[in-house]
Motif scaffolding. Structure first.
Motif, PDB file in Angstrom:
ATOM      1  N   GLY A   1       2.879  52.168 -41.573  1.00 19.13           N
ATOM      2  CA  GLY A   1       4.235  51.975 -41.245  1.00 19.13           C
ATOM      3  C   GLY A   1       4.692  52.331 -39.496  1.00 19.13           C
ATOM      4  N   ALA A   2       5.709  52.040 -40.094  1.00 16.80           N
ATOM      5  CA  ALA A   2       6.676  52.562 -38.906  1.00 16.80           C
ATOM      6  C   ALA A   2       6.970  54.023 -38.264  1.00 16.80           C
ATOM      7  CB  ALA A   2       7.586  52.336 -38.413  1.00 16.80           C
ATOM      8  N   VAL A   3       7.241  54.820 -39.010  1.00 23.26           N
ATOM      9  CA  VAL A   3       7.368  56.505 -39.064  1.00 23.26           C
ATOM     10  C   VAL A   3       5.838  56.838 -38.950  1.00 23.26           C
ATOM     11  CG1 VAL A   3       7.514  58.425 -40.569  1.00 23.26           C
ATOM     12  CG2 VAL A   3       9.245  56.192 -40.511  1.00 23.26           C
ATOM     13  N   ALA A   4       4.652  56.510 -39.566  1.00 22.61           N
ATOM     14  CA  ALA A   4       3.292  57.280 -39.884  1.00 22.61           C
ATOM     15  C   ALA A   4       2.898  56.859 -38.219  1.00 22.61           C
ATOM     16  CB  ALA A   4       2.621  56.545 -40.341  1.00 22.61           C
ATOM     17  N   ALA A   5       3.083  55.313 -37.847  1.00 24.17           N
ATOM     18  CA  ALA A   5       3.016  55.329 -36.094  1.00 24.17           C
ATOM     19  C   ALA A   5       3.594  56.074 -34.775  1.00 24.17           C
ATOM     20  CB  ALA A   5       3.102  53.260 -35.792  1.00 24.17           C
ATOM     21  N   ILE A   6       4.765  56.296 -35.284  1.00 23.22           N
ATOM     22  CA  ILE A   6       5.358  57.118 -34.769  1.00 23.22           C
ATOM     23  C   ILE A   6       5.528  58.457 -34.715  1.00 23.22           C
ATOM     24  CG2 ILE A   6       7.819  58.781 -34.313  1.00 23.22           C
ATOM     25  CD1 ILE A   6       9.018  55.557 -35.073  1.00 23.22           C
ATOM     26  N   GLU A   7       4.686  58.587 -35.715  1.00 25.64           N
ATOM     27  CA  GLU A   7       4.385  60.586 -35.491  1.00 25.64           C
ATOM     28  C   GLU A   7       2.405  60.914 -34.942  1.00 25.64           C
ATOM     29  OE1 GLU A   7       4.248  60.758 -39.716  1.00 25.64           O
ATOM     30  OE2 GLU A   7       5.840  61.790 -39.862  1.00 25.64           O
ATOM     31  N   ARG A   8       1.995  59.842 -34.693  1.00 24.64           N
ATOM     32  CA  ARG A   8       1.163  59.816 -33.913  1.00 24.64           C
ATOM     33  C   ARG A   8       1.042  59.162 -32.316  1.00 24.64           C
ATOM     34  NH1 ARG A   8      -4.061  55.672 -36.595  1.00 24.64           N
ATOM     35  NH2 ARG A   8      -4.941  56.724 -34.386  1.00 24.64           N
ATOM     36  N   GLY A   9       2.579  58.395 -32.520  1.00 22.59           N
ATOM     37  CA  GLY A   9       2.987  58.620 -30.576  1.00 22.59           C
ATOM     38  C   GLY A   9       2.621  57.391 -30.293  1.00 22.59           C
ATOM     39  N   PHE A  10       2.040  55.698 -31.282  1.00 22.62           N
ATOM     40  CA  PHE A  10       1.658  54.861 -30.652  1.00 22.62           C
ATOM     41  C   PHE A  10       2.683  54.005 -30.195  1.00 22.62           C
ATOM     42  CE2 PHE A  10       1.361  50.785 -31.702  1.00 22.62           C
ATOM     43  CZ  PHE A  10       0.132  50.201 -31.708  1.00 22.62           C
ATOM     44  N   GLN A  11       4.122  53.789 -30.307  1.00 23.95           N
ATOM     45  CA  GLN A  11       4.484  52.579 -30.164  1.00 23.95           C
ATOM     46  C   GLN A  11       5.502  53.913 -28.410  1.00 23.95           C
ATOM     47  OE1 GLN A  11       5.473  53.626 -33.164  1.00 23.95           O
ATOM     48  NE2 GLN A  11       5.846  53.005 -34.553  1.00 23.95           N
ATOM     49  N   LYS A  12       5.063  54.511 -28.534  1.00 20.04           N
ATOM     50  CA  LYS A  12       5.461  55.339 -27.165  1.00 20.04           C
ATOM     51  C   LYS A  12       4.202  54.786 -25.914  1.00 20.04           C
ATOM     52  CE  LYS A  12       7.429  59.616 -25.322  1.00 20.04           C
ATOM     53  NZ  LYS A  12       6.821  60.082 -23.765  1.00 20.04           N
ATOM     54  N   ASP A  13       3.287  55.239 -26.418  1.00 18.20           N
ATOM     55  CA  ASP A  13       2.447  54.549 -26.358  1.00 18.20           C
ATOM     56  C   ASP A  13       2.181  53.493 -25.266  1.00 18.20           C
ATOM     57  OD1 ASP A  13      -0.135  56.419 -24.690  1.00 18.20           O
ATOM     58  OD2 ASP A  13      -0.919  54.846 -25.362  1.00 18.20           O
ATOM     59  N   GLU A  14       2.155  52.940 -26.225  1.00 18.46           N
ATOM     60  CA  GLU A  14       2.302  51.348 -26.100  1.00 18.46           C
ATOM     61  C   GLU A  14       3.731  50.904 -24.849  1.00 18.46           C
ATOM     62  OE1 GLU A  14      -0.188  48.752 -26.810  1.00 18.46           O
ATOM     63  OE2 GLU A  14      -1.427  50.532 -26.585  1.00 18.46           O
ATOM     64  N   ILE A  15       4.616  51.272 -24.852  1.00 16.91           N
ATOM     65  CA  ILE A  15       5.420  51.433 -24.468  1.00 16.91           C
ATOM     66  C   ILE A  15       5.193  51.356 -22.671  1.00 16.91           C
ATOM     67  CG2 ILE A  15       7.592  51.257 -23.732  1.00 16.91           C
ATOM     68  CD1 ILE A  15       8.500  51.171 -26.546  1.00 16.91           C
ATOM     69  N   GLU A  16       5.099  52.929 -22.762  1.00 18.23           N
ATOM     70  CA  GLU A  16       5.053  53.599 -21.253  1.00 18.23           C
ATOM     71  C   GLU A  16       3.600  52.985 -20.526  1.00 18.23           C
ATOM     72  OE1 GLU A  16       3.912  57.918 -22.478  1.00 18.23           O
ATOM     73  OE2 GLU A  16       6.076  57.842 -22.286  1.00 18.23           O
ATOM     74  N   ARG A  17       2.255  51.773 -21.385  1.00 20.32           N
ATOM     75  CA  ARG A  17       1.710  51.784 -20.815  1.00 20.32           C
ATOM     76  C   ARG A  17       2.124  50.895 -19.825  1.00 20.32           C
ATOM     77  NH1 ARG A  17      -3.996  52.786 -22.234  1.00 20.32           N
ATOM     78  NH2 ARG A  17      -4.053  53.770 -24.976  1.00 20.32           N
ATOM     79  N   ASN A  18       2.562  49.650 -20.709  1.00 17.71           N
ATOM     80  CA  ASN A  18       3.089  48.348 -20.200  1.00 17.71           C
ATOM     81  C   ASN A  18       4.443  48.842 -19.200  1.00 17.71           C
ATOM     82  OD1 ASN A  18       4.090  45.582 -20.792  1.00 17.71           O
ATOM     83  ND2 ASN A  18       5.668  45.841 -20.600  1.00 17.71           N
ATOM     84  N   ALA A  19       5.510  50.146 -19.172  1.00 10.77           N
ATOM     85  CA  ALA A  19       5.768  50.266 -17.703  1.00 10.77           C
ATOM     86  C   ALA A  19       4.840  50.833 -16.916  1.00 10.77           C
ATOM     87  CB  ALA A  19       6.967  51.528 -18.244  1.00 10.77           C
ATOM     88  N   TYR A  20       4.278  51.211 -16.734  1.00 11.82           N
ATOM     89  CA  TYR A  20       3.310  52.071 -16.006  1.00 11.82           C
ATOM     90  C   TYR A  20       2.401  50.318 -14.540  1.00 11.82           C
ATOM     91  CZ  TYR A  20      -0.515  53.795 -12.854  1.00 11.82           C
ATOM     92  OH  TYR A  20      -1.530  53.324 -12.166  1.00 11.82           O
TER      93      TYR A  20
END
Length: 526
Positions: A400-419
């Motif tokens: 779920g969202a909280v567990a993924a946040i704690e792993r930094g998943f969403q942030k990492d995916e967004i940063e890849r796209n921004a790059y």
């Protein structure tokens, strides 16, 4: 040469019937105002009434922001949208050392019920709709608003508006969190329960993809991560003992509108369809209002340029039109000068006039969902939906969202796209008018709005006077009751309201909760 959308999905030069092979309009579209709400959440949409025209404003002191709100209302704004400064967003008083240099800069400074009373002085809260962009301390600002309403003689049942209250996206993209995720979710559930009993017309959360998009998320990432967060909030409320149909009708969403016109329209339509299916099939929502994805849209601040800022007027017009044709319930259009500084009066007025031109000079309000059946838009809607569902599945597989946040998943995916976007812009593959093409040698002079640096000292003086005149023992007792509720399972909003009524400050209330729940320290675990 192959062309791709903002989300990296292939774009065809021509779309025809083959793009919709096997496509069933009865299943994929339905009627406007009916499941799966692809064509909009209301049967008549704008043919009966235009969208709510909000203008996001707030800077300096409460008195200065109040003057701006009055101007916007005089010019035809039908809903207010409040920006708060960073100390307020982080639950700090204006006179604390950590607030130095930030008071009143990116929004209005609110330290107590006194400031809130000034902010809305002369504005009838019983007849205006107010959206407040506040997250970690959302409960406090909502209660301050209710207390000001009481002073005006307006009961909680008459108040209408929204608090953003979406702390999960703060961990992903924005950073104005205070408490760890679990107590933050507990506070969200307390707000749901409180508003159902005390402020039933209030939208208790605006689940936001906008800030993820501003951080670099693609349209697919924006709706996938936003809807995944929405699922986490629904599960939290159900786990707290609430029935889905008791709170889901008051959920709302907040998305961006970019200049990539067709994909943005498809994005909004796909998001409605996914949410309707999740609410009906996963959570068993029976009330049609629980299945409706109602959303506010803001045009894309990240796409505004400081170079040739007047060109932003064209960008904002295209973005606003995409939001309208995508079926938004309310809209904020950015001012053309926001890439440089806080908007001037003239720029804010022009932004509102842009919406008024769309509503009253074009024919977009004469028919519901004019893109229904378009080979291109329907194909893109299906593709965006499929890609978003796949990404939501990856979040679900992590717990779920909280567990993924704690792993930094969403942030990492967004940063890849921004790059990726930055690389394409630097290479000239992505055209930005005035930046990497169609540049001018000289820019016209522009005088930005400047915030008075003496605001910080004046706010500190107001706080000193407030603490001197209030009943200190009543404040201490009220904060003690709040800490006790936070340690247990009682709804914290009731003792929080009494603390604010006793003139406890925003910082004092947040500090009381910090003492019980702690503060969140992110880890780069993914």
């Amino acid at each position: 040469m192959a062309r791709y959308s903002e989300s990296g999905l292939p774009l065809e030069p021509v779309y025809g019937p083959e793009a919709l092979a096997g496509w069933d309009p009865a299943q994929q579209l339905g009627q406007p105002g009916q499941y799966p709400y692809t064509r909009g959440v209301y049967p008549s949409m704008y043919t009966g009434r235009a969208w709510t025209m909000r203008q996001y404003a707030g800077f300096g002191t409460a008195r200065e922001s109040n003057a701006r709100y009055r101007q916007l209302i005089e010019h035809g704004t039908t809903g207010l949208s409040v920006a708060f400064d960073l100390p307020t967003q982080m639950g700090h008083d204006s006179d604390t050392p950590i607030a130095a240099g930030e008071v009143g800069k990116v929004g209005v400074a609110i330290d107590s019920v006194e400031d809130m009373d000034v902010l809305f002085g002369g504005i009838p809260l019983g007849s205006v709709s107010t959206s407040m962009t506040i997250n970690a301390p959302a409960a406090l600002l909502l209660l301050l608003y209710q207390l000001v309403g009481e002073q005006q003689g307006v009961a909680g049942e008459q108040l209408n508006g929204t608090v953003q209250n979406d702390v999960l996206k703060e961990y992903i993209a924005r950073g104005t969190y205070i408490f760890p995720p679990q107590p933050s979710l507990r506070l969200t559930a307390d707000i749901f329960r409180y508003c159902r009993a005390e402020i039933p017309r209030w939208n208790t959360i605006s689940i936001s993809g906008y800030h993820m998009a501003e951080a670099g998320a693609s349209p697919v990432q924006e709706i996938a991560f936003t809807l995944a967060n929405g699922i986490a909030y629904v599960r939290t409320a159900i786990a707290a003992g609430m029935d889905v149909d008791d709170f889901a009708p008051r959920l709302s969403f907040f998305f961006v509108a970019r200049t990539t016109f067709l994909e943005e329209i498809a994005k909004f339509r796909a998001a409605r369809r996914i949410w309707a299916r999740v609410m009906r099939e996963e959570f068993g929502a029976r009330n049609p209002k629980s299945q409706m994805l109602r959303f506010h849209t803001q045009t894309a601040g990240v796409q505004l340029t400081a170079q040739q800022p007047e060109v932003n007027l064209a960008r904002v017009t295209v973005q606003g039109l995409a939001a309208v044709l995508g079926g938004t319930q309310s809209l904020h259009t950015n001012a053309f000068d926001e890439a440089i500084a806080l908007p001037t009066d003239k720029a804010a007025r022009l932004a509102l006039r842009t919406q008024q031109v769309l509503a009253y000079e074009t024919d977009v309000t004469t028919t519901v969902d004019p893109f229904a059946g378009s080979y291109a838009v329907e194909a893109m809607t299906d593709e965006v939906e499929a890609a978003a569902v796949e990404l939501m599945g990856r979040v679900a597989d992590m717990g779920g969202a909280v567990a993924a946040i704690e792993r930094g998943f969403q942030k990492d995916e967004i940063e890849r796209n921004a790059y990726r976007i930055a690389q394409e812009t630097d290479a000239g593959e992505r055209v930005v008018v005035g930046v990497n093409r169609f540049r001018t040698e000289e820019e016209e002079p522009y005088e930005p709005l400047r915030v008075d640096p003496s605001i910080e000292a004046r706010q500190a003086e107001r706080l000193t006077a407030l603490r001197a005149r209030r009943n200190g023992s009543a404040v201490t007792a009220a904060l003690g009751a709040l800490r006790k509720a936070a340690e247990g399972t009682d709804n914290v909003l009731y003792p929080m309201r009494e603390a604010l009524r006793a003139e406890a400050t925003v910082g004092e209330v947040c500090d009381a909760l910090r003492g019980v729940w702690g503060t969140y320290v992110p880890t780069d675990a993914f």
